[in-house]
Write a protein that holds these residues in place. Sequence first.
Motif, PDB file in Angstrom:
ATOM      1  N   SER A 111       0.830  -1.208   0.000  1.00  0.00           N
ATOM      2  CA  SER A 111       0.000   0.000   0.000  1.00  0.00           C
ATOM      3  C   SER A 111       0.867   1.261   0.000  1.00  0.00           C
ATOM      4  O   SER A 111       0.540   2.250  -0.659  1.00  0.00           O
ATOM      5  CB  SER A 111      -0.938   0.001   1.211  1.00  0.00           C
ATOM      6  N   LEU A 112       1.996   1.216   0.717  1.00  0.00           N
ATOM      7  CA  LEU A 112       2.899   2.367   0.737  1.00  0.00           C
ATOM      8  C   LEU A 112       3.552   2.552  -0.631  1.00  0.00           C
ATOM      9  O   LEU A 112       3.701   3.687  -1.109  1.00  0.00           O
ATOM     10  CB  LEU A 112       3.961   2.190   1.819  1.00  0.00           C
ATOM     11  N   ARG A 113       3.918   1.440  -1.285  1.00  0.00           N
ATOM     12  CA  ARG A 113       4.504   1.548  -2.625  1.00  0.00           C
ATOM     13  C   ARG A 113       3.518   2.200  -3.588  1.00  0.00           C
ATOM     14  O   ARG A 113       3.893   3.044  -4.411  1.00  0.00           O
ATOM     15  CB  ARG A 113       4.908   0.163  -3.138  1.00  0.00           C
ATOM     16  N   LEU A 114       2.254   1.824  -3.483  1.00  0.00           N
ATOM     17  CA  LEU A 114       1.241   2.406  -4.360  1.00  0.00           C
ATOM     18  C   LEU A 114       1.046   3.897  -4.077  1.00  0.00           C
ATOM     19  O   LEU A 114       0.860   4.697  -5.005  1.00  0.00           O
ATOM     20  CB  LEU A 114      -0.089   1.666  -4.193  1.00  0.00           C
ATOM     21  N   LYS A 115       1.103   4.281  -2.813  1.00  0.00           N
ATOM     22  CA  LYS A 115       0.979   5.700  -2.458  1.00  0.00           C
ATOM     23  C   LYS A 115       2.145   6.511  -2.999  1.00  0.00           C
ATOM     24  O   LYS A 115       1.972   7.649  -3.470  1.00  0.00           O
ATOM     25  CB  LYS A 115       0.880   5.842  -0.937  1.00  0.00           C
ATOM     26  N   ILE A 116       3.344   5.925  -2.941  1.00  0.00           N
ATOM     27  CA  ILE A 116       4.516   6.614  -3.476  1.00  0.00           C
ATOM     28  C   ILE A 116       4.366   6.819  -4.984  1.00  0.00           C
ATOM     29  O   ILE A 116       4.635   7.904  -5.521  1.00  0.00           O
ATOM     30  CB  ILE A 116       5.799   5.814  -3.157  1.00  0.00           C
ATOM     31  N   LEU A 117       3.923   5.775  -5.688  1.00  0.00           N
ATOM     32  CA  LEU A 117       3.722   5.891  -7.126  1.00  0.00           C
ATOM     33  C   LEU A 117       2.652   6.925  -7.451  1.00  0.00           C
ATOM     34  O   LEU A 117       2.732   7.626  -8.460  1.00  0.00           O
ATOM     35  CB  LEU A 117       3.341   4.528  -7.709  1.00  0.00           C
ATOM     36  N   GLN A 118       1.631   7.020  -6.585  1.00  0.00           N
ATOM     37  CA  GLN A 118       0.559   7.986  -6.814  1.00  0.00           C
ATOM     38  C   GLN A 118       1.080   9.421  -6.759  1.00  0.00           C
ATOM     39  O   GLN A 118       0.610  10.298  -7.485  1.00  0.00           O
ATOM     40  CB  GLN A 118      -0.538   7.800  -5.764  1.00  0.00           C
TER      41      GLN A 118
ATOM     42  N   ARG B 194      -3.797   8.738 -12.991  1.00  0.00           N
ATOM     43  CA  ARG B 194      -3.058   7.569 -13.492  1.00  0.00           C
ATOM     44  C   ARG B 194      -2.831   6.556 -12.378  1.00  0.00           C
ATOM     45  O   ARG B 194      -2.468   6.921 -11.266  1.00  0.00           O
ATOM     46  CB  ARG B 194      -1.713   8.004 -14.066  1.00  0.00           C
ATOM     47  N   ASN B 195      -3.036   5.272 -12.701  1.00  0.00           N
ATOM     48  CA  ASN B 195      -2.799   4.239 -11.691  1.00  0.00           C
ATOM     49  C   ASN B 195      -1.334   3.824 -11.693  1.00  0.00           C
ATOM     50  O   ASN B 195      -0.551   4.217 -12.569  1.00  0.00           O
ATOM     51  CB  ASN B 195      -3.735   3.039 -11.892  1.00  0.00           C
ATOM     52  N   ALA B 196      -0.958   3.018 -10.702  1.00  0.00           N
ATOM     53  CA  ALA B 196       0.452   2.677 -10.507  1.00  0.00           C
ATOM     54  C   ALA B 196       1.052   1.966 -11.713  1.00  0.00           C
ATOM     55  O   ALA B 196       2.206   2.205 -12.085  1.00  0.00           O
ATOM     56  CB  ALA B 196       0.612   1.825  -9.260  1.00  0.00           C
ATOM     57  N   GLY B 197       0.280   1.065 -12.339  1.00  0.00           N
ATOM     58  CA  GLY B 197       0.789   0.298 -13.465  1.00  0.00           C
ATOM     59  C   GLY B 197       0.656   0.994 -14.805  1.00  0.00           C
ATOM     60  O   GLY B 197       1.041   0.444 -15.829  1.00  0.00           O
ATOM     61  N   ARG B 198       0.085   2.199 -14.790  1.00  0.00           N
ATOM     62  CA  ARG B 198      -0.131   2.996 -16.004  1.00  0.00           C
ATOM     63  C   ARG B 198      -0.930   2.222 -17.052  1.00  0.00           C
ATOM     64  O   ARG B 198      -0.593   2.189 -18.238  1.00  0.00           O
ATOM     65  CB  ARG B 198       1.209   3.482 -16.571  1.00  0.00           C
ATOM     66  N   GLU B 199      -2.020   1.633 -16.586  1.00  0.00           N
ATOM     67  CA  GLU B 199      -2.944   0.921 -17.465  1.00  0.00           C
ATOM     68  C   GLU B 199      -4.094   1.872 -17.799  1.00  0.00           C
ATOM     69  O   GLU B 199      -5.005   2.072 -17.004  1.00  0.00           O
ATOM     70  CB  GLU B 199      -3.437  -0.347 -16.772  1.00  0.00           C
ATOM     71  N   TRP B 200      -4.055   2.452 -18.989  1.00  0.00           N
ATOM     72  CA  TRP B 200      -4.908   3.574 -19.350  1.00  0.00           C
ATOM     73  C   TRP B 200      -6.415   3.321 -19.208  1.00  0.00           C
ATOM     74  O   TRP B 200      -7.150   4.266 -18.883  1.00  0.00           O
ATOM     75  CB  TRP B 200      -4.602   4.045 -20.774  1.00  0.00           C
ATOM     76  N   PRO B 201      -6.951   2.111 -19.430  1.00  0.00           N
ATOM     77  CA  PRO B 201      -8.405   1.968 -19.299  1.00  0.00           C
ATOM     78  C   PRO B 201      -8.937   2.304 -17.903  1.00  0.00           C
ATOM     79  O   PRO B 201     -10.098   2.683 -17.752  1.00  0.00           O
ATOM     80  CB  PRO B 201      -8.645   0.490 -19.631  1.00  0.00           C
ATOM     81  N   TYR B 202      -8.067   2.163 -16.871  1.00  0.00           N
ATOM     82  CA  TYR B 202      -8.517   2.432 -15.505  1.00  0.00           C
ATOM     83  C   TYR B 202      -8.659   3.933 -15.229  1.00  0.00           C
ATOM     84  O   TYR B 202      -9.322   4.324 -14.272  1.00  0.00           O
ATOM     85  CB  TYR B 202      -7.541   1.821 -14.502  1.00  0.00           C
ATOM     86  N   TYR B 203      -8.005   4.769 -16.018  1.00  0.00           N
ATOM     87  CA  TYR B 203      -8.130   6.213 -15.775  1.00  0.00           C
ATOM     88  C   TYR B 203      -8.547   6.941 -17.054  1.00  0.00           C
ATOM     89  O   TYR B 203      -8.078   8.013 -17.376  1.00  0.00           O
ATOM     90  CB  TYR B 203      -6.834   6.798 -15.201  1.00  0.00           C
ATOM     91  N   SER B 204      -9.483   6.304 -17.765  1.00  0.00           N
ATOM     92  CA  SER B 204      -9.969   6.845 -19.033  1.00  0.00           C
ATOM     93  C   SER B 204     -11.084   7.865 -18.848  1.00  0.00           C
ATOM     94  O   SER B 204     -11.603   8.402 -19.819  1.00  0.00           O
ATOM     95  CB  SER B 204     -10.470   5.703 -19.911  1.00  0.00           C
ATOM     96  N   GLY B 205     -11.459   8.137 -17.604  1.00  0.00           N
ATOM     97  CA  GLY B 205     -12.509   9.110 -17.343  1.00  0.00           C
ATOM     98  C   GLY B 205     -13.757   8.533 -16.705  1.00  0.00           C
ATOM     99  O   GLY B 205     -14.650   9.278 -16.285  1.00  0.00           O
ATOM    100  N   LYS B 206     -13.841   7.200 -16.617  1.00  0.00           N
ATOM    101  CA  LYS B 206     -14.998   6.580 -15.964  1.00  0.00           C
ATOM    102  C   LYS B 206     -14.922   6.819 -14.461  1.00  0.00           C
ATOM    103  O   LYS B 206     -13.846   6.786 -13.860  1.00  0.00           O
ATOM    104  CB  LYS B 206     -15.024   5.075 -16.237  1.00  0.00           C
ATOM    105  N   ASN B 207     -16.053   7.043 -13.856  1.00  0.00           N
ATOM    106  CA  ASN B 207     -16.101   7.260 -12.415  1.00  0.00           C
ATOM    107  C   ASN B 207     -16.062   5.934 -11.661  1.00  0.00           C
ATOM    108  O   ASN B 207     -16.588   4.921 -12.128  1.00  0.00           O
ATOM    109  CB  ASN B 207     -17.372   8.024 -12.034  1.00  0.00           C
ATOM    110  N   HIS B 208     -15.437   5.969 -10.509  1.00  0.00           N
ATOM    111  CA  HIS B 208     -15.442   4.803  -9.625  1.00  0.00           C
ATOM    112  C   HIS B 208     -16.846   4.630  -9.040  1.00  0.00           C
ATOM    113  O   HIS B 208     -17.514   5.608  -8.691  1.00  0.00           O
ATOM    114  CB  HIS B 208     -14.442   4.999  -8.489  1.00  0.00           C
ATOM    115  N   ARG B 209     -17.287   3.384  -8.950  1.00  0.00           N
ATOM    116  CA  ARG B 209     -18.575   3.056  -8.339  1.00  0.00           C
ATOM    117  C   ARG B 209     -18.381   1.894  -7.374  1.00  0.00           C
ATOM    118  O   ARG B 209     -17.315   1.279  -7.331  1.00  0.00           O
ATOM    119  CB  ARG B 209     -19.601   2.684  -9.422  1.00  0.00           C
TER     120      ARG B 209
END
Length: 275
Positions: free
Chosen positions: A11-18, A151-166
């Motif tokens: 979780s800390l690694r992901l926060k650092i990447l964020q 942008r997510n940690a793995g830079r997988e574009w579909p996850y941050y394409s503009g869709k809202n989290h639900r």
Amino acid sequence: MDYKKIVKSRSLRLKILQIFSFIPDKVMLKIQYRIKTGRKLNLNNPQRYTEKLQWYKLYYKDPLMVQCVDKYDVRDYVKSKGLGDILVPCYGVYDSVDKINWDMLPRQFVMKDTLGSGGNSVVIVKDKATADLAQLALTARKWLNNRAHCRNAGREWPYYSGKNHRIIIEGYIDSDEDRGGLIDYKFLCFSGKAELLYVLADRVIGQEAGCGFFDLEFNQLPYKESDEPPLRRVIPKPENFDKLKMAAEMLADAFPCARIDLYSEKEKIIFGEIT
């Protein structure tokens, strides 16, 4: 560099990447690749599978991927393949915590972020009567507050394409902990053809799971996953393995490369996700 020994908390690694989400994808993937492998990332003429995956992230932009990374919208894709019967029951999808009627939910259920990944946005409720519903609501609000374009940690574009989290709430899948719990069969498919799979057992959500690689005859292979410990038990070949493989290939045939996650409980195939 073994960065996991330096920063042991995932979780800390992901926060650092964020914190470094402002860095462009191409630059960040090159940095991450160098740190993780010790090699320079070759995007002009990728040869290694790991290099091709980074190229895939940057340059393959099929809109269908946006649907399939969403844990609710992917259900329509699964149904379109004639596989609606392998879906876990869905009790609701919500864009606000205030819309969740906790009283109407069954005793056992699973709550997820529709755009969560890596097992980090999953809460399993085995007994609603003893669950801290206030904490569940707090967790759900945190997921909903994730920015749609971050942008997510793995830079997988579909996850941050503009869709809202639900928030999606699904049925709980019962399994035998003494036999490894809910065993996850992850088929690696290329142009709709499964080539091998890896299996996760004894999973602790968001932490670790025993992992082993298998060929399509279900012979265990001498490989290991750097992120997970090896399997601690012998995993028998499922009786319905051929049907699992067939379902995986049906779901993967729209993509050059896809990982199809399936479960099998009492010989019933259950859909997990598409990566």
